[in-house]
Design an enzyme around this catalytic site. Structure first.
Site, PDB file in Angstrom:
ATOM      1  N   ASP A  46     -47.729  11.861  75.438  1.00  0.00           N
ATOM      2  CA  ASP A  46     -49.143  12.039  75.090  1.00  0.00           C
ATOM      3  C   ASP A  46     -49.225  12.838  73.782  1.00  0.00           C
ATOM      4  OD1 ASP A  46     -48.411  14.464  76.061  1.00  0.00           O
ATOM      5  OD2 ASP A  46     -50.094  14.711  77.429  1.00  0.00           O
ATOM      6  N   TYR A  75     -29.379  35.048  49.781  1.00  0.00           N
ATOM      7  CA  TYR A  75     -29.502  36.231  48.916  1.00  0.00           C
ATOM      8  C   TYR A  75     -28.276  36.384  48.047  1.00  0.00           C
ATOM      9  CZ  TYR A  75     -33.361  37.834  51.789  1.00  0.00           C
ATOM     10  OH  TYR A  75     -34.553  37.927  52.429  1.00  0.00           O
ATOM     11  N   LYS A 116     -22.270  31.419  40.821  1.00  0.00           N
ATOM     12  CA  LYS A 116     -21.773  30.625  41.941  1.00  0.00           C
ATOM     13  C   LYS A 116     -22.942  30.058  42.773  1.00  0.00           C
ATOM     14  CE  LYS A 116     -18.169  30.517  45.224  1.00  0.00           C
ATOM     15  NZ  LYS A 116     -16.745  30.714  45.117  1.00  0.00           N
ATOM     16  N   ILE A 131     -26.402  35.310  53.712  1.00  0.00           N
ATOM     17  CA  ILE A 131     -25.885  36.264  52.722  1.00  0.00           C
ATOM     18  C   ILE A 131     -24.551  35.833  52.142  1.00  0.00           C
ATOM     19  CG2 ILE A 131     -27.101  38.308  53.563  1.00  0.00           C
ATOM     20  CD1 ILE A 131     -24.527  38.960  55.202  1.00  0.00           C
ATOM     21  N   HIS A 132     -24.027  34.693  52.607  1.00  0.00           N
ATOM     22  CA  HIS A 132     -22.699  34.270  52.146  1.00  0.00           C
ATOM     23  C   HIS A 132     -22.682  32.740  52.033  1.00  0.00           C
ATOM     24  CE1 HIS A 132     -18.343  33.595  52.185  1.00  0.00           C
ATOM     25  NE2 HIS A 132     -18.214  34.869  51.821  1.00  0.00           N
ATOM     26  N   GLU A 181     -40.691  43.392  58.216  1.00  0.00           N
ATOM     27  CA  GLU A 181     -39.528  44.162  58.671  1.00  0.00           C
ATOM     28  C   GLU A 181     -39.886  45.614  58.952  1.00  0.00           C
ATOM     29  OE1 GLU A 181     -36.547  43.909  55.540  1.00  0.00           O
ATOM     30  OE2 GLU A 181     -38.036  44.152  53.972  1.00  0.00           O
ATOM     31  N   ASP A 212     -34.096  46.093  59.195  1.00  0.00           N
ATOM     32  CA  ASP A 212     -35.067  47.101  58.776  1.00  0.00           C
ATOM     33  C   ASP A 212     -36.061  47.410  59.887  1.00  0.00           C
ATOM     34  OD1 ASP A 212     -34.972  48.285  56.048  1.00  0.00           O
ATOM     35  OD2 ASP A 212     -34.659  46.190  55.492  1.00  0.00           O
ATOM     36  N   ARG A 221     -36.337  38.794  44.836  1.00  0.00           N
ATOM     37  CA  ARG A 221     -36.863  39.891  45.662  1.00  0.00           C
ATOM     38  C   ARG A 221     -36.968  41.136  44.798  1.00  0.00           C
ATOM     39  NH1 ARG A 221     -34.401  41.979  51.427  1.00  0.00           N
ATOM     40  NH2 ARG A 221     -32.667  42.778  50.168  1.00  0.00           N
TER      41      ARG A 221
HETATM   42  N1  COA Z   1     -23.904  34.406  46.750  1.00  0.00           N
HETATM   43  C1  COA Z   1     -23.043  33.755  45.935  1.00  0.00           C
HETATM   44  N2  COA Z   1     -21.711  33.866  46.008  1.00  0.00           N
HETATM   45  C2  COA Z   1     -21.243  34.701  46.958  1.00  0.00           C
HETATM   46  C3  COA Z   1     -22.068  35.413  47.823  1.00  0.00           C
HETATM   47  C4  COA Z   1     -23.467  35.253  47.692  1.00  0.00           C
HETATM   48  N3  COA Z   1     -24.342  35.902  48.498  1.00  0.00           N
HETATM   49  N4  COA Z   1     -21.317  36.127  48.683  1.00  0.00           N
HETATM   50  C5  COA Z   1     -20.036  35.875  48.336  1.00  0.00           C
HETATM   51  N5  COA Z   1     -19.986  35.035  47.300  1.00  0.00           N
HETATM   52  C6  COA Z   1     -18.798  34.467  46.651  1.00  0.00           C
HETATM   53  C7  COA Z   1     -17.817  35.542  46.231  1.00  0.00           C
HETATM   54  O1  COA Z   1     -18.135  35.993  44.941  1.00  0.00           O
HETATM   55  C8  COA Z   1     -16.525  34.793  46.307  1.00  0.00           C
HETATM   56  O2  COA Z   1     -16.416  33.961  45.180  1.00  0.00           O
HETATM   57  P1  COA Z   1     -15.109  34.010  44.241  1.00  0.00           P
HETATM   58  O3  COA Z   1     -13.954  33.780  45.155  1.00  0.00           O
HETATM   59  O4  COA Z   1     -15.336  32.927  43.248  1.00  0.00           O
HETATM   60  O5  COA Z   1     -15.121  35.383  43.640  1.00  0.00           O
HETATM   61  C9  COA Z   1     -16.693  33.866  47.472  1.00  0.00           C
HETATM   62  O6  COA Z   1     -18.120  33.698  47.607  1.00  0.00           O
HETATM   63  C10 COA Z   1     -16.144  34.400  48.756  1.00  0.00           C
HETATM   64  O7  COA Z   1     -16.690  35.672  49.015  1.00  0.00           O
HETATM   65  P2  COA Z   1     -15.991  36.696  50.021  1.00  0.00           P
HETATM   66  O8  COA Z   1     -14.798  37.307  49.376  1.00  0.00           O
HETATM   67  O9  COA Z   1     -15.810  36.038  51.327  1.00  0.00           O
HETATM   68  O10 COA Z   1     -17.124  37.783  50.206  1.00  0.00           O
HETATM   69  P3  COA Z   1     -17.235  39.187  49.456  1.00  0.00           P
HETATM   70  O11 COA Z   1     -16.357  40.155  50.157  1.00  0.00           O
HETATM   71  O12 COA Z   1     -17.076  38.993  47.976  1.00  0.00           O
HETATM   72  O13 COA Z   1     -18.760  39.557  49.714  1.00  0.00           O
HETATM   73  C11 COA Z   1     -20.726  40.238  50.821  1.00  0.00           C
HETATM   74  C12 COA Z   1     -19.287  39.807  51.002  1.00  0.00           C
HETATM   75  C13 COA Z   1     -21.407  40.350  52.160  1.00  0.00           C
HETATM   76  C14 COA Z   1     -20.770  41.587  50.099  1.00  0.00           C
HETATM   77  C15 COA Z   1     -21.430  39.179  49.938  1.00  0.00           C
HETATM   78  O14 COA Z   1     -21.381  37.980  50.658  1.00  0.00           O
HETATM   79  C16 COA Z   1     -22.806  39.487  49.443  1.00  0.00           C
HETATM   80  O15 COA Z   1     -22.950  40.168  48.439  1.00  0.00           O
HETATM   81  N6  COA Z   1     -23.861  38.956  50.097  1.00  0.00           N
HETATM   82  C17 COA Z   1     -25.218  39.118  49.715  1.00  0.00           C
HETATM   83  C18 COA Z   1     -25.709  40.505  50.085  1.00  0.00           C
HETATM   84  C19 COA Z   1     -27.164  40.682  49.806  1.00  0.00           C
HETATM   85  O16 COA Z   1     -27.701  40.150  48.862  1.00  0.00           O
HETATM   86  N7  COA Z   1     -27.855  41.463  50.662  1.00  0.00           N
HETATM   87  C20 COA Z   1     -29.241  41.719  50.524  1.00  0.00           C
HETATM   88  C21 COA Z   1     -30.082  40.851  51.409  1.00  0.00           C
HETATM   89  S1  COA Z   1     -29.809  41.056  53.129  1.00  0.00           S
HETATM   90 MG    MG Z   2     -34.861  44.708  54.270  1.00  0.00          MG
END
Ligand code: COA
Ligand code: MG
Length: 292
Positions: A270, A8, A19, A222-223, A129, A156, A64
């Site tokens: 089998d 996500y 990214k 998510i990361h 969910e 959820d 989504r």
């Molecule tokens: N997709 C793409 N890149 C991502 C990412 C993701 N889901 N999550 C983090 N990154 C990138 C950051 O931008 C950062 O890049 P940069 O250094 O070039 O700026 C690098 O990865 C490291 O990120 P980090 O600092 O460890 O995390 P954060 O504090 O910026 O973010 C979250 C943490 C959880 C907020 C983030 O991972 C996120 O937004 N996740 C998705 C959440 C989501 O979509 N939820 C809905 C579905 S459950």
């Molecule tokens: Mg949900």
């Protein structure tokens, strides 16, 4: 099509979307629902449509959208589908009834006609969910052949049924298993829950392995750091592939010789074990799905 890691990205965060496009992940899912605050929904919708058009993603791109009975759902799906030729599909959150699938399928059909795409090219994924989603899953899956993927949402679901989340996850275990069985009964892909402690990669690996052992095809992430861990957990290990190859070749021999049951490494083989071996080879991309 393997969908091991389902990543996500918040739909209003251009930097993260750019990214994600370059990451080696099977799926990128741009989110307009819970990752985007209400006052940013419109900007996110426009950004997502533009990013899908402009960027080259390594893997599949899904979006989504918000639910149809929210203030944003209708606009989301209409606008996002302007980029239909570059999209693999739409993920529907909190699906609790078949009508939501019918609603989305009508939009996809129209988008295919408008863009001259083959019928059925655009797919649907459903997020299971809510209690209603778990209970009505057979109807939801059968509502359209476009529903290729079902995804389990633990957080959820816990909120919906009044459960308290624990590290062991007993409170959602039954629903998770029930969901998996139903999805497999209808031969669709099943994607496991998010591991929200995204810095704990050991815990993630444990949960992803368990999901792979249960029969899930992939896991939501998510990361970026979660992607390789999850993709590895859903890729068969070398020793399993070796076993499966051995079973497969011995099976071919046994077939030629008219034997139904045979032995590999001291264990009886089998038909169900032959099927397990096939699953491993398929998942490893070593066998096409039609190969008998
Ligand atoms: N997709 C793409 N890149 C991502 C990412 C993701 N889901 N999550 C983090 N990154 C990138 C950051 O931008 C950062 O890049 P940069 O250094 O070039 O700026 C690098 O990865 C490291 O990120 P980090 O600092 O460890 O995390 P954060 O504090 O910026 O973010 C979250 C943490 C959880 C907020 C983030 O991972 C996120 O937004 N996740 C998705 C959440 C989501 O979509 N939820 C809905 C579905 S459950
Ligand atoms: Mg949900």
């Amino acid at each position: 099509m393997p969908r091991r890691a389902w990543l996500y990205v918040p739909g209003d965060q251009e930097r993260k979307i750019v990214k994600a496009a370059g990451l080696d992940t099977d799926v990128v899912c741009l989110d307009l629902e819970d990752a985007v605050a209400p006052d940013r929904k419109e900007d996110a919708r426009a950004l997502v449509a533009r990013m899908v058009q402009e960027l080259d993603f390594t893997g599949e791109v899904w979006v989504r959208v918000n639910p149809p009975d929210s203030p944003w759902g209708e606009e989301d799906i209409t606008h996002v589908l302007t980029a239909a030729p570059r999209l693999r599909g739409i993920l529907l959150p909190k699906v609790g009834a078949a009508w939501v699938v019918h609603w989305a399928a009508r939009h996809l059909q129209r988008a295919e006609e408008e863009h001259g795409l083959p019928t059925g090219r655009l797919l649907l994924a459903v997020l299971i969910e809510t209690a209603a989603g778990v209970v009505r899953l057979p109807d939801i899956l059968q509502a359209s052949p476009r529903v290729a993927v079902a995804i389990f949402g633990a957080e959820d679901l816990a909120a919906d049924i009044g459960a308290i989340r624990t590290p062991e996850g007993r409170e959602i275990a039954w629903a998770r298993s029930q969901m998996l069985l139903t999805v497999k009964a209808f031969r669709r892909q099943a994607i496991d829950m998010v591991y929200i402690a995204y810095k704990d990669l050991e815990g993630l690996e444990r949960e992803a392995r368990e999901a792979a052992q249960m029969g899930f095809d992939g896991k939501q992430v998510i990361h970026p750091a979660q992607v390789p861990v999850v993709q590895a957990a859903f890729t068969p290990q070398e020793e399993r592939i070796t076993w499966a190859r051995k079973v497969w070749t011995t099976y071919q021999e046994a077939q030629r010789e008219g034997r139904g049951v045979f032995v590999v490494d001291g264990k009886m083989i089998d038909p169900p074990l032959i099927q397990q071996a096939r699953n491993i080879l398929e998942r490893a991309g070593l066998l096409s799905e039609g190969e008998a």
